[in-house]
Design an enzyme around this catalytic site. Structure first.
Site, short mmCIF file in Angstrom:
data_model
loop_
_atom_site.label_atom_id
_atom_site.label_comp_id
_atom_site.label_asym_id
_atom_site.label_seq_id
_atom_site.Cartn_x
_atom_site.Cartn_y
_atom_site.Cartn_z
CE1 TYR A 282 -29.29 4.36 -19.49
CE2 TYR A 282 -31.46 3.49 -20.89
CZ TYR A 282 -30.83 4.56 -20.23
OH TYR A 282 -30.71 5.67 -20.54
CG HIS B 45 -25.50 9.10 -19.90
ND1 HIS B 45 -27.16 8.63 -20.64
CD2 HIS B 45 -25.59 7.69 -19.13
CE1 HIS B 45 -27.56 8.00 -19.75
NE2 HIS B 45 -26.99 7.48 -18.78
CG HIS C 2 -32.52 12.23 -11.12
ND1 HIS C 2 -31.79 10.71 -12.62
CD2 HIS C 2 -32.74 11.01 -10.77
CE1 HIS C 2 -32.77 9.50 -12.34
NE2 HIS C 2 -33.55 9.89 -11.50
#
Ligand SMILES: *[C@@H]1O[C@H](CO)[C@@H](O)[C@H](O)[C@H]1NC(C)=O
Ligand SMILES: *[C@@H]1O[C@H](CO)[C@@H](O)[C@H](O)[C@H]1NC(C)=O
Ligand SMILES: *[C@@H]1O[C@H](CO)[C@@H](O)[C@H](O)[C@H]1NC(C)=O
Length: 461
Positions: A231, A264, A413
Site C-alpha cells: 500500500y 486499487h 468495507h
C-alpha cells in the site's frame, strides 16, 4: 449477511432436471464444440464496455457486457499466447475446488470447448448442462479471441449463480496437450484469481459541465516494491486559497504496462483541524510514515481494477477546497505484485474532474457500521460470525437533513476477515430495502459501486 432473494426459485425441481440430464449427459459429452474457426478479424471491441487483465502478465484479457433484459453476460477472452487451452470460471471465493468452469483444451490435434465443474477434490467433470455457450473463436495477430455467454442463473446446481457484487474469476493455462477434460490436473497448472463486479449497473453517463477542469493526483515515479502486496501513500497539496469546487467525475490514470499490478487506488482528504501535513511518499505501513497521515481518511475518490470512470449524478458533486476543508490529500495505491517484479516504475493515480459552478446538492459520504473495539472480537474457531451496526432513529435525526438523503452509490468495507457485507434500510422495525450487498465480499476488492436504484433515507420523526 442475508441473501438477496432466491433467484433460483424459477428453476425446475431438482429431481426432474436430474432425470432429464442423465438422459442427455452422454450426448452432451460428444457435443462439445470443436474450435476450428482460426480465421477472422478482431471482433468489434465496443460490444464489451468492461475489461480486466486476468493474470499479472496480462496474457489473458477479459472483456464483457451485461444484458439485464436477457439476464446474460457475454464474455470475450483474449488469449495472447494460446498454448493447449485454458480454464476460465467462477467460484465462491476464488478456489479451484467446487468451481464452475469453461474449459478450452487441446489434445494436440483438435481443440474442444466445454462447460465443466470441479468437485471438492479439484477433479474436473463435464457438466451435464452446457451453460457456457461458445459463440465465436477467432485467431488474430493479437491472439485467440473466444466469445461465449452465460446466463446469470442456470438452474444447474453445479453452476455458479452470478449475483450483484464481487465475483471471483479463476483462470488456468494449459501448457501441455491433454487427452481429455478429466485428465487435467488442476493443481499442476499455471493459475490464478481475479475479482470483478460482473453485473455492472446499466447507467448512462450524465452530461459534464463546460467549465470543467481536471487535476491528476498521481504518485511520481514510484518503484513498485518487489513484494506481493504494497500500500503506497503519497501526499498532495492543493494550491493555496483553492476555492470550493464540486468533483463531478473521476477516472483512473494507470501507467502503461502496470494495468495488472495497480489493484486499487483511493484519494482521501485530510482533517481540516490540522494546518499542515508532512509530504510523505512511501509505503503506508512503514514505521517512517508520520502518524498524522491517519487523519487523512475522508474519501474523495476510490477506484478498483475493472471499475470505470465514476460520475456523480447531474444534480450533485463532491465538495472540496474552500474554507473549512483541508488542502492536503492522501493518495493510496494498492500494488498487487504476486510475480514479484523488480524495479517496475509507476506513476498511476486518479484524475479528478471538477467545476467551480457548484451543483444544486453536495454529495457526501456517510460512514455506517461498527467502531473497532475488543468487544467486536471474533471468538476463536467460529465458522461464521455476524456483526451488526445500526444507525438508529437517534442517529438519523442527527446525521440526516430534514429532507433526507438519496443514496446513489455505496462502498462496502471490512478489514481482513470480512466475507459478506450488506447495508439494509429498516423502517418501523422491518427491513425494507437492501441498499448494497455482497455475498462474495473480499476486503482486497473495495470499490465505490453505483446502485442500480437510488434509495432514499429520511430522518426519524
Ligand atoms: C440499458 O438501459 C437502457 C434504457 O435505460 C436500455 O435501452 C438498454 O437496452 C439497456 N442496456 C442493457 C445492456 O441492459
Ligand atoms: C454483448 O456482446 C455480444 C457479442 O459481441 C453482442 O452480440 C451483444 O449485442 C452485446 N450485448 C450488449 C448488451 O451490449
Ligand atoms: C497433480 O499435481 C500435483 C501438483 O503437481 C501433484 O502433487 C499430484 O500428484 C497430481 N495428481 C495427479 C492425479 O497426477
Amino acid at each position: 449477511m442475508q441473501s438477496t432473494g432466491n433467484k433460483r426459485s424459477s428453476c425446475p425441481s431438482f429431481r426432474l432436471r436430474e432425470v432429464a440430464s442423465m438422459y442427455f449427459t452422454m450426448i452432451m459429452v460428444f457435443l462439445v464444440i470443436l474450435v476450428v474457426a482460426l480465421q477472422g478479424t478482431a471482433p468489434r471491441e465496443n460490444y464489451f464496455p468492461y475489461k480486466v487483465p486476468l493474470d499479472p502478465q496480462s496474457f489473458l484479457e477479459l472483456s464483457w457486457n451485461v444484458s439485464y433484459p436477457e439476464q446474460v453476460v457475454h464474455f470475450q477472452l483474449l488469449v495472447k499466447e494460446p498454448k493447449f487451452g485454458l480454464l476460465f470460471g467462477m467460484s465462491d471465493r476464488g478456489e479451484f475446488e467446487n468451481a464452475d468452469l469453461a474449459v478450452l483444451w487441446s489434445d494436440g490435434h483438435s481443440s474442444y470447448f466445454g462447460d465443466a465443474w470441479s468437485d471438492e477434490k479439484g477433479q474436473l467433470h463435464m457438466d451435464s448442462q452446457q451453460n457456457y455457450q461458445l459463440l465465436k473463436a477467432h485467431r488474430t495477430p493479437e491472439g485467440l479471441y473466444l466469445v461465449f455467454k452465460r446466463a446469470f442463473s442456470t438452474c444447474d446446481p453445479k453452476d455458479y449463480l452470478i449475483e450483484d457484487g464481487t465475483v471471483h474469476l479463476i483462470y488456468g493455462i494449459l501448457e501441455k496437450p491433454v487427452r481429455s477434460l478429466q485428465a487435467i490436473n488442476i493443481s499442476a497448472i499455471h493459475r490464478g484469481v481475479q475479482r470483478v463486479q460482473l453485473l455492472k449497473p446499466n447507467i448512462s453517463a450524465p452530461e459534464l459541465p463546460r467549465d470543467m477542469k481536471t487535476m491528476e493526483v498521481r504518485a511520481p515515479d514510484v518503484v513498485i516494491p518487489s513484494q506481493e502486496t504494497t500500500y503506497w501513500c503519497y501526499m498532495v497539496e492543493l494550491p493555496d486559497s483553492f476555492p470550493r469546487h464540486h468533483i463531478v467525475m473521476y477516472e483512473p490514470v494507470i501507467t502503461a504496462g502496470n494495468e495488472a499490478i495497480v489493484h486499487h487506488m483511493e484519494v482521501f482528504q485530510c482533517a481540516a483541524e490540522f494546518d499542515s501535513f508532512p509530504h510523505y511518499n512511501g509505503p503506508c505501513d512503514s514505521k517512517m510514515k508520520p502518524d498524522r497521515l491517519n487523519y487523512c481518511r475522508h474519501v474523495l475518490a476510490a477506484w478498483a481494477m475493472g471499475a470505470q470512470a465514476f460520475y456523480y449524478p447531474e444534480e450533485a458533486g463532491l465538495a472540496f477546497g474552500g474554507p473549512g476543508s483541508s488542502k492536503y490529500l492522501r493518495l493510496e495505491i494498492h500494488y498487487h505484485n504476486p510475480l514479484v517484479f523488480k524495479g517496475r516504475h509507476d506513476s498511476s493515480g486518479i484524475r479528478l474532474y471538477y467545476t467551480a459552478t457548484l451543483r444544486r446538492y453536495d454529495a457526501g459520504i456517510m460512514e455506517l457500521g461498527l467502531v473497532y473495539t475488543p468487544v467486536m472480537a471474533i471468538p476463536p474457531g467460529e465458522a461464521g460470525f455476524l456483526l451488526k451496526g445500526y444507525c438508529t432513529d437517534k442517529c438519523t435525526q442527527v446525521a440526516l437533513p430534514p429532507a433526507g438523503i438519496h443514496i446513489f452509490a455505496s462502498q462496502l468495507h471490512t478489514h481482513l476477515t470480512g466475507r459478506k457485507v450488506a447495508t439494509i434500510l429498516s423502517r418501523e422495525g422491518r427491513e425494507r430495502e437492501v441498499v448494497n450487498a455482497d455475498n462474495h465480499y473480499s476486503p482486497h476488492f473495495q470499490e465505490i459501486r453505483m446502485l442500480k436504484k437510488v434509495v432514499s433515507v429520511f430522518p426519524s420523526t
